[in-house]
Design an enzyme around this catalytic site. Structure first.
Site, PDB file in Angstrom:
ATOM      1  N   SER A  65       0.792  -1.237   0.000  1.00 52.19           N
ATOM      2  CA  SER A  65       0.000   0.000   0.000  1.00 52.19           C
ATOM      3  C   SER A  65       0.820   1.281   0.000  1.00 52.19           C
ATOM      4  O   SER A  65       0.249   2.359  -0.183  1.00 52.19           O
ATOM      5  CB  SER A  65      -0.928   0.030   1.212  1.00 52.19           C
ATOM      6  OG  SER A  65      -2.022  -0.798   0.975  1.00 52.19           O
ATOM      7  N   LYS A  68       0.234   3.370  -2.900  1.00 53.46           N
ATOM      8  CA  LYS A  68      -0.981   4.196  -3.046  1.00 53.46           C
ATOM      9  C   LYS A  68      -0.649   5.684  -3.081  1.00 53.46           C
ATOM     10  O   LYS A  68      -1.419   6.476  -3.614  1.00 53.46           O
ATOM     11  CB  LYS A  68      -1.972   3.879  -1.923  1.00 53.46           C
ATOM     12  CG  LYS A  68      -2.568   2.465  -2.075  1.00 53.46           C
ATOM     13  CD  LYS A  68      -3.520   2.070  -0.969  1.00 53.46           C
ATOM     14  CE  LYS A  68      -4.246   0.777  -1.297  1.00 53.46           C
ATOM     15  NZ  LYS A  68      -4.017  -0.345  -0.455  1.00 53.46           N
ATOM     16  N   TYR A 190      -4.564  -2.665  -9.821  1.00 54.25           N
ATOM     17  CA  TYR A 190      -4.371  -2.508  -8.375  1.00 54.25           C
ATOM     18  C   TYR A 190      -3.374  -3.558  -7.830  1.00 54.25           C
ATOM     19  O   TYR A 190      -2.466  -3.231  -7.074  1.00 54.25           O
ATOM     20  CB  TYR A 190      -5.725  -2.598  -7.657  1.00 54.25           C
ATOM     21  CG  TYR A 190      -5.590  -2.608  -6.157  1.00 54.25           C
ATOM     22  CD1 TYR A 190      -5.304  -1.439  -5.465  1.00 54.25           C
ATOM     23  CD2 TYR A 190      -5.689  -3.793  -5.432  1.00 54.25           C
ATOM     24  CE1 TYR A 190      -5.142  -1.447  -4.088  1.00 54.25           C
ATOM     25  CE2 TYR A 190      -5.529  -3.809  -4.061  1.00 54.25           C
ATOM     26  CZ  TYR A 190      -5.248  -2.638  -3.390  1.00 54.25           C
ATOM     27  OH  TYR A 190      -5.081  -2.653  -2.030  1.00 54.25           O
ATOM     28  N   TYR A 242      -3.605   3.610   8.111  1.00 52.48           N
ATOM     29  CA  TYR A 242      -4.839   2.859   8.375  1.00 52.48           C
ATOM     30  C   TYR A 242      -5.596   3.384   9.602  1.00 52.48           C
ATOM     31  O   TYR A 242      -5.535   4.566   9.928  1.00 52.48           O
ATOM     32  CB  TYR A 242      -4.553   1.364   8.563  1.00 52.48           C
ATOM     33  CG  TYR A 242      -3.585   0.765   7.594  1.00 52.48           C
ATOM     34  CD1 TYR A 242      -3.682   1.027   6.227  1.00 52.48           C
ATOM     35  CD2 TYR A 242      -2.583  -0.084   8.011  1.00 52.48           C
ATOM     36  CE1 TYR A 242      -2.815   0.450   5.329  1.00 52.48           C
ATOM     37  CE2 TYR A 242      -1.713  -0.677   7.117  1.00 52.48           C
ATOM     38  CZ  TYR A 242      -1.825  -0.393   5.779  1.00 52.48           C
ATOM     39  OH  TYR A 242      -0.961  -0.959   4.915  1.00 52.48           O
ATOM     40  N   VAL A 260       1.293  -3.604   3.876  1.00 52.85           N
ATOM     41  CA  VAL A 260       1.302  -4.875   4.611  1.00 52.85           C
ATOM     42  C   VAL A 260       2.521  -5.754   4.295  1.00 52.85           C
ATOM     43  O   VAL A 260       2.663  -6.821   4.870  1.00 52.85           O
ATOM     44  CB  VAL A 260      -0.002  -5.699   4.416  1.00 52.85           C
ATOM     45  CG1 VAL A 260      -1.187  -4.997   5.045  1.00 52.85           C
ATOM     46  CG2 VAL A 260      -0.241  -6.034   2.962  1.00 52.85           C
TER      47      VAL A 260
HETATM   48  N1  GLN Z   1      -2.411  -5.580  -1.531  1.00 51.03           N
HETATM   49  C1  GLN Z   1      -2.894  -5.362  -0.232  1.00 51.03           C
HETATM   50  C2  GLN Z   1      -4.392  -5.536  -0.187  1.00 51.03           C
HETATM   51  O1  GLN Z   1      -5.045  -5.097  -1.071  1.00 51.03           O
HETATM   52  C3  GLN Z   1      -2.489  -3.985   0.193  1.00 51.03           C
HETATM   53  C4  GLN Z   1      -2.980  -3.682   1.553  1.00 51.03           C
HETATM   54  C5  GLN Z   1      -2.014  -2.868   2.360  1.00 51.03           C
HETATM   55  O2  GLN Z   1      -0.806  -2.841   2.173  1.00 51.03           O
HETATM   56  N2  GLN Z   1      -2.606  -2.260   3.343  1.00 51.03           N
HETATM   57  O3  GLN Z   1      -4.938  -6.096   0.694  1.00 51.03           O
END
Ligand code: GLN
Length: 306
Positions: A65, A68, A190, A242, A260
């Site tokens: 993420s 993002k 994504y 988060y 993550v």
């Molecule tokens: N690829 C992970 C997901 O979509 C990314 C989530 C993350 O890093 N918070 O669940």
């Protein structure tokens, strides 16, 4: 006077070592569950170009993420403020992959850094860019100054085969009319962005433009005007870690974005960018040792945005 970063990073690496065994890797993505838990790396890059690194700072990992932020910035550059018709800019207080608010708020995700928001951002890029995958890679390579940034097809495939929550979010968005492209195409892009791999050293470099009012010190290019750059940093502060964002900002005091894969990128505007990686996560999905390392960094240097 400049802090002694090398000594501070060495101390941090030693102090977080006992925490490495306590976190748990993200096992809902099978390819990530295999990453050894004993890894820890951290890199700091100053605006003047000095680099300080410790531990496994040169080992590439799945940034998940953290990507993002890159896609959000590309979307902001093409859609401008129109992006805010389709995404809000408030912390969600819910897990990053939760569909609850999305249903209640009729398909308008809380922010671009939770999964639902990133799916809308992906949808924007699929329309705006000729070759979104290539352009994303080119963007991250130019920001980091490193050709080593890659996508990992095995991680992307691993996510695709288990990504039922993301598929559910995408379908929900589509049902509310907030995706223009096909659900499968949006998910594909994504998963591609989540699968980017890079080292702490490259990740710290790639966030430097956000610490420098939108001007990339690595390539010399202006990526964003100062005002949107400031706003991107504000979003990282309020939405980047988060539903643990309050605790994270309380402890660390820097705008940051986590993933993550166990990576966290953080900026100290006007001074530096830092990246840390340790695969063991806390219960909110942020790197356990990584969060502690950044907390120690701002405590030991006496530097934060506050
Ligand atoms: N690829 C992970 C997901 O979509 C990314 C989530 C993350 O890093 N918070 O669940």
């Amino acid at each position: 006077m400049e802090p002694d970063y090398d000594r501070i990073l060495a101390d941090i690496a030693q102090e977080v070592r006992p925490l490495l065994a306590l976190g748990a890797p993200a096992d809902y993505i099978p390819a990530l569950a295999r990453v050894p838990r004993d890894r820890f790396g951290m890199a700091v890059r100053t605006l003047e170009g000095r680099i300080h690194a410790v531990g496994d700072a040169d080992e590439p990992f799945s940034i998940q993420s953290v990507s993002k932020v890159f896609t959000f910035i590309l979307a902001l550059r093409s859609a401008g403020d129109g992006l805010w018709d389709r995404i809000q800019r408030e912390p969600s207080g819910d897990p990053f992959n939760s569909p609850i608010l999305l249903e209640q708020e009729r398909g308008i995700p809380r922010n671009p850094f939770i999964n639902a928001g990133a799916l809308v951002v992906a949808d924007i890029l699929l329309e705006a860019l000729e070759d979104p995958r290539e352009e994303l890679l080119r963007f991250v390579r130019a920001r980091s100054g490193s050709g080593a940034v890659r996508a990992d097809p095995e991680v992307a495939e691993s996510e695709r085969s288990t990504g039922h929550r993301n598929a559910a979010l995408a379908h929900l968005l589509k049902s509310f009319g907030n995706l223009r492209n096909r659900v499968e195409e949006v998910l594909d892009f994504y998963f591609f962005q989540c699968s980017l791999r890079m080292s702490c050293r490259d990740l710290a470099a790639s966030f430097l433009f956000l610490a420098n009012r939108g001007l990339c010190p690595v390539s010399g290019e202006r990526v964003l005007e100062p005002s949107p750059a400031k706003r991107a940093a504000a979003l990282m502060l309020t939405c980047g870690t988060y539903d643990a964002v309050g605790d994270f900002v309380y402890r660390v005091g820097l705008p940051a974005k986590s993933g993550v894969g166990g990576g966290i990128a953080a900026i100290l505007p006007g001074r530096l960018a830092a990246a840390v990686w340790s695969p063991g996560l806390n219960e909110r999905g942020n790197s356990l040792a990584g969060t502690q390392a950044l907390e120690l960094f701002t405590t030991k240097t006496g530097m934060s945005i506050f």
